[in-house]
Design a protein around this motif. Structure first.
Motif, PDB file in Angstrom:
ATOM      1  N   SER A  91       0.812  -1.213   0.000  1.00 25.41           N
ATOM      2  CA  SER A  91       0.000   0.000   0.000  1.00 25.41           C
ATOM      3  C   SER A  91       0.843   1.258   0.000  1.00 25.41           C
ATOM      4  N   PHE A  92       2.123   1.142   0.366  1.00 22.36           N
ATOM      5  CA  PHE A  92       2.977   2.323   0.486  1.00 22.36           C
ATOM      6  C   PHE A  92       4.387   1.977   0.059  1.00 22.36           C
ATOM      7  N   ALA A  93       4.953   2.793  -0.815  1.00 26.98           N
ATOM      8  CA  ALA A  93       6.335   2.574  -1.248  1.00 26.98           C
ATOM      9  C   ALA A  93       6.978   3.910  -1.567  1.00 26.98           C
ATOM     10  N   VAL A  94       8.250   4.030  -1.234  1.00 29.56           N
ATOM     11  CA  VAL A  94       9.045   5.202  -1.590  1.00 29.56           C
ATOM     12  C   VAL A  94      10.048   4.776  -2.649  1.00 29.56           C
ATOM     13  N   ILE A  95      10.085   5.518  -3.752  1.00 26.09           N
ATOM     14  CA  ILE A  95      10.989   5.175  -4.848  1.00 26.09           C
ATOM     15  C   ILE A  95      12.058   6.252  -4.963  1.00 26.09           C
ATOM     16  N   ASP A  96      13.286   5.884  -4.704  1.00 24.15           N
ATOM     17  CA  ASP A  96      14.421   6.792  -4.829  1.00 24.15           C
ATOM     18  C   ASP A  96      14.650   7.121  -6.296  1.00 24.15           C
ATOM     19  N   ALA A  97      15.087   8.343  -6.575  1.00 23.74           N
ATOM     20  CA  ALA A  97      15.295   8.773  -7.963  1.00 23.74           C
ATOM     21  C   ALA A  97      16.307   7.891  -8.688  1.00 23.74           C
ATOM     22  N   PHE A  98      17.284   7.373  -7.955  1.00 28.04           N
ATOM     23  CA  PHE A  98      18.327   6.566  -8.585  1.00 28.04           C
ATOM     24  C   PHE A  98      17.865   5.125  -8.850  1.00 28.04           C
ATOM     25  N   LEU A  99      16.636   4.815  -8.459  1.00 25.71           N
ATOM     26  CA  LEU A  99      16.087   3.483  -8.707  1.00 25.71           C
ATOM     27  C   LEU A  99      14.925   3.512  -9.704  1.00 25.71           C
ATOM     28  N   PRO A 374      27.029  15.570  -2.126  1.00 28.50           N
ATOM     29  CA  PRO A 374      28.215  15.628  -2.981  1.00 28.50           C
ATOM     30  C   PRO A 374      28.244  16.834  -3.904  1.00 28.50           C
ATOM     31  N   SER A 375      27.082  17.348  -4.334  1.00 25.98           N
ATOM     32  CA  SER A 375      27.038  18.505  -5.232  1.00 25.98           C
ATOM     33  C   SER A 375      25.601  19.004  -5.300  1.00 25.98           C
ATOM     34  N   THR A 376      25.391  20.038  -6.120  1.00 25.62           N
ATOM     35  CA  THR A 376      24.054  20.615  -6.252  1.00 25.62           C
ATOM     36  C   THR A 376      23.315  20.073  -7.479  1.00 25.62           C
ATOM     37  N   VAL A 377      23.877  19.086  -8.161  1.00 28.63           N
ATOM     38  CA  VAL A 377      23.220  18.547  -9.349  1.00 28.63           C
ATOM     39  C   VAL A 377      21.973  17.760  -8.951  1.00 28.63           C
ATOM     40  N   LEU A 378      21.069  17.619  -9.918  1.00 27.56           N
ATOM     41  CA  LEU A 378      19.862  16.826  -9.727  1.00 27.56           C
ATOM     42  C   LEU A 378      19.969  15.534 -10.522  1.00 27.56           C
ATOM     43  N   PRO A 379      19.406  14.437 -10.029  1.00 28.02           N
ATOM     44  CA  PRO A 379      18.791  14.310  -8.712  1.00 28.02           C
ATOM     45  C   PRO A 379      19.837  14.288  -7.602  1.00 28.02           C
ATOM     46  N   ARG A 380      19.430  14.707  -6.416  1.00 29.10           N
ATOM     47  CA  ARG A 380      20.317  14.696  -5.252  1.00 29.10           C
ATOM     48  C   ARG A 380      20.093  13.408  -4.464  1.00 29.10           C
ATOM     49  N   CYS A 381      21.196  12.829  -4.011  1.00 31.19           N
ATOM     50  CA  CYS A 381      21.072  11.620  -3.200  1.00 31.19           C
ATOM     51  C   CYS A 381      20.576  11.992  -1.803  1.00 31.19           C
ATOM     52  N   MET A 461      23.092  24.884 -17.617  1.00 29.10           N
ATOM     53  CA  MET A 461      24.055  25.805 -16.990  1.00 29.10           C
ATOM     54  C   MET A 461      23.431  26.486 -15.768  1.00 29.10           C
ATOM     55  N   VAL A 462      22.111  26.543 -15.725  1.00 25.62           N
ATOM     56  CA  VAL A 462      21.411  27.114 -14.567  1.00 25.62           C
ATOM     57  C   VAL A 462      21.207  26.044 -13.501  1.00 25.62           C
ATOM     58  N   GLN A 463      20.763  24.858 -13.915  1.00 28.02           N
ATOM     59  CA  GLN A 463      20.578  23.741 -12.992  1.00 28.02           C
ATOM     60  C   GLN A 463      21.159  22.475 -13.614  1.00 28.02           C
ATOM     61  N   PRO A 464      22.376  22.106 -13.194  1.00 26.13           N
ATOM     62  CA  PRO A 464      22.991  20.883 -13.729  1.00 26.13           C
ATOM     63  C   PRO A 464      22.172  19.647 -13.356  1.00 26.13           C
ATOM     64  N   ILE A 465      22.142  18.686 -14.259  1.00 26.61           N
ATOM     65  CA  ILE A 465      21.444  17.418 -14.055  1.00 26.61           C
ATOM     66  C   ILE A 465      22.379  16.282 -14.417  1.00 26.61           C
ATOM     67  N   ILE A 466      22.358  15.214 -13.626  1.00 27.98           N
ATOM     68  CA  ILE A 466      23.146  14.024 -13.973  1.00 27.98           C
ATOM     69  C   ILE A 466      22.542  13.442 -15.247  1.00 27.98           C
ATOM     70  N   TRP A 467      23.292  13.467 -16.344  1.00 24.75           N
ATOM     71  CA  TRP A 467      22.747  13.129 -17.656  1.00 24.75           C
ATOM     72  C   TRP A 467      22.066  11.767 -17.673  1.00 24.75           C
ATOM     73  N   ASN A 468      22.707  10.788 -17.069  1.00 23.22           N
ATOM     74  CA  ASN A 468      22.161   9.427 -17.120  1.00 23.22           C
ATOM     75  C   ASN A 468      20.918   9.247 -16.251  1.00 23.22           C
ATOM     76  N   TYR A 469      20.615  10.237 -15.426  1.00 21.90           N
ATOM     77  CA  TYR A 469      19.445  10.117 -14.541  1.00 21.90           C
ATOM     78  C   TYR A 469      18.423  11.234 -14.794  1.00 21.90           C
ATOM     79  N   ASP A 470      18.497  11.830 -15.975  1.00 25.15           N
ATOM     80  CA  ASP A 470      17.503  12.847 -16.328  1.00 25.15           C
ATOM     81  C   ASP A 470      16.096  12.255 -16.334  1.00 25.15           C
TER      82      ASP A 470
END
Length: 527
Positions: A91-99, A374-381, A461-470
């Motif tokens: 009934s409830f699950a949290v999904i991390d951005a890296f998953l 580790p940095s300000t890029v998205l997604p953040r761990c 250049m305004v908000q960096p994003i981890i390319w593989n996790y866009d």
């Protein structure tokens, strides 16, 4: 087992780590959860996440890998220890951005293909190009189903008078004269000169006299533009975002994909969850953003909130605490890690002093843009283990996830994102937003992210994003609810079956939100 032991040691050695025996045993137990993983992709994923942690030594012990393993194994299984009042383990699950599963669209086969190999945090240069290509292809296939832009196959009269056919930008060069519709990404290939790019070519555009729709038109956004070529420049007359598609239509078109990351369910399981959800109308989420733990006044206000919910007949099933958790940027130069660790411990003890909440509620922590990491890029761990150990000892059912992160409540899909997005979007606008339909900046923001199908369509250049996790920032299909934690004023807006709200800043405005996911009722609250 000895072969796996050697494989793990080799992979860690290649990355510059040495393993202590207790860490090796923990990783072996983790690897046992994936019996078919002969290539060791689960270990590669663990290493990718481990590199994002602030380790004090290259000699890895069990404590160092424990948090990463809990993240990878526990994010989708948090429902195993359901709070009182929950009905079902799923009934409830949290999904991390890296998953979140990654899918790319195959334009030839007209279907999505899942990326099954590991995704390194540091991608190849080609991964940056793929960010824009995949965003464009995702929206183009969505637009192709829209009645206004889909070409009727057997009715030439309708095609001529009631249909806007999208032309490739490359065709503008050879077919001069007459107005045409094109679709592309706004980019600045030369200083002060903006272009529209699709998969075939690019053309310089002039937006001076363009009539625009609701939304923030910034560099990197994807637009539909009507205009004609004059002196080598595409003069835009009408301009808007790709039309939004209802969630049910998207799911009907692309069934059988786990876009959200919560796992595939059979129709029988969905019906069972729907039945249970109808009985969970009293389950409430309490969402707070900007909780400065280094401010005693904020601590006092937070205690009032907890006291109030402790006394209710039915306590909330989930508290969502979104950063920032410090009144100033928390980085190496600030030197405030040890103090912040103590403040998290203090928060844990405060929650522990409310026995009903500690026993029956869950607590989800999402880092803010200025929190430790580790940095300000998205997604953040998620927040570093060092900061949260004391809190975790007191509140074992606390969940620490990424920013953004996703929550599945029965059949409802909810996306949480903490970023001061409104200010940055307004500042990055190429042309002033239209006031024809609305002058509410929050509605402009809502239309921008939903029509773009992306939480943060700002220039890299305004908000960096981890390319593989866009892909983890995509809003496709559109979720039931989007929670945008922003320092701007508290707001709620509903449209096209989507509920979107901003709880506001708890530290500066004393505002928060109560939300009933079953009925999607939003209560704007203030102390």
């Amino acid at each position: 087992m000895s072969m796996m032991r050697k494989k793990i040691q080799k992979k860690f050695k290649i990355r510059g780590y040495s393993l202590k025996i207790d860490a090796l045993n923990s990783i072996l137990a983790f690897a046992d959860q994936f019996p078919g993983d002969d290539e060791g992709e689960s270990i590669d994923l663990l290493l990718d996440h481990l590199q994002m942690e602030n380790l004090n030594s290259r000699a890895v012990d069990a404590e160092s890998v424990k948090g990463v393993i809990n993240l990878l194994l526990g994010a989708n299984d948090v429902a195993e220890e359901q709070p009182t009042g929950s009905n079902n383990a799923s009934s409830f699950a949290v999904i991390d951005a890296f998953l979140v599963p990654k899918y790319r669209y195959d334009s030839v086969r007209r279907q999505f293909i899942e990326h099954t190999s590991s995704l390194p945090v540091h991608g190849e240069s080609s991964a940056k190009t793929e960010v824009y290509r995949e965003r464009f292809k995702l929206l183009l296939q969505r637009v192709s189903r829209d009645e206004l832009f889909s070409r009727p196959a057997f009715d030439p009269e309708m095609s001529q008078f009631h249909n806007c056919e999208i032309s490739p930008i490359q065709s503008l060069v050879v077919q001069m004269g007459g107005k045409k519709w094109v679709m592309g990404v706004i980019s600045q290939l030369e200083d002060g000169h903006f272009y529209l790019e699709d998969l075939s070519a690019s053309v310089e555009i002039d937006l001076t006299n363009a009539k625009i729709t609701t939304g923030f038109f910034t560099e990197n956004t994807i637009i539909l533009a009507e205009g004609e070529m004059k002196n080598g420049i595409f003069q835009v007359v009408n301009c808007g975002f790709p039309p939004l598609e209802d969630r049910d239509k998207t799911l009907k078109t692309h069934s059988g994909y786990d876009f959200f990351g919560s796992g595939m369910l059979t129709n029988e399981e969905k019906n069972k969850l729907a039945e249970l959800e109808s009985q969970a109308v009293n389950e409430t989420f309490v969402i707070l953003s900007d909780i400065w733990l280094d401010d005693e006044e904020v601590f006092g206000k937070l205690e009032k909130v907890l006291d109030g919910f402790e006394s209710l007949e039915v306590v909330p099933s989930l508290f969502v605490f979104m950063g920032n958790f410090c009144s100033r940027p928390c980085n190496l130069s600030s030197g405030s890690y040890s103090n912040l660790r103590k403040q998290f411990g203090k928060l844990g003890r405060m929650i522990g002093n409310h026995p009903r909440l500690k026993e029956s509620s869950r607590f989800l922590f999402i880092p803010g843009p200025d929190d430790a990491g580790p940095s300000t890029v998205l997604p953040r761990c998620s927040l570093p283990n060092y900061l949260i150990e004391e809190l975790r000892d007191v509140i074992p059912n606390a969940i620490f996830s990424s920013n953004p992160c996703r929550v599945k409540f029965y059949n409802k899909e909810i996306v949480f994102f903490r970023k001061d997005l409104l200010y940055q979007m307004r500042r990055s606008c190429l042309i002033p937003p239209s006031t024809e339909e609305t002058d509410d900046p929050f509605k402009h923001l809502f239309y921008t992210i939903t029509h773009q199908g992306h939480l943060c369509p700002l220039p890299l250049m305004v908000q960096p994003i981890i390319w593989n996790y866009d892909h983890s920032l995509r809003l496709y299909p559109v979720p039931h609810t989007i929670v945008l934690g922003d320092i701007s004023e508290q707001k709620v807006f509903k449209d096209r079956g989507i509920t979107c709200f901003n709880p506001g800043s708890f530290s500066t405005g004393s505002t928060f939100v109560t939300y009933r996911p079953s009925t999607r009722e939003v209560g704007l609250s203030e102390l």
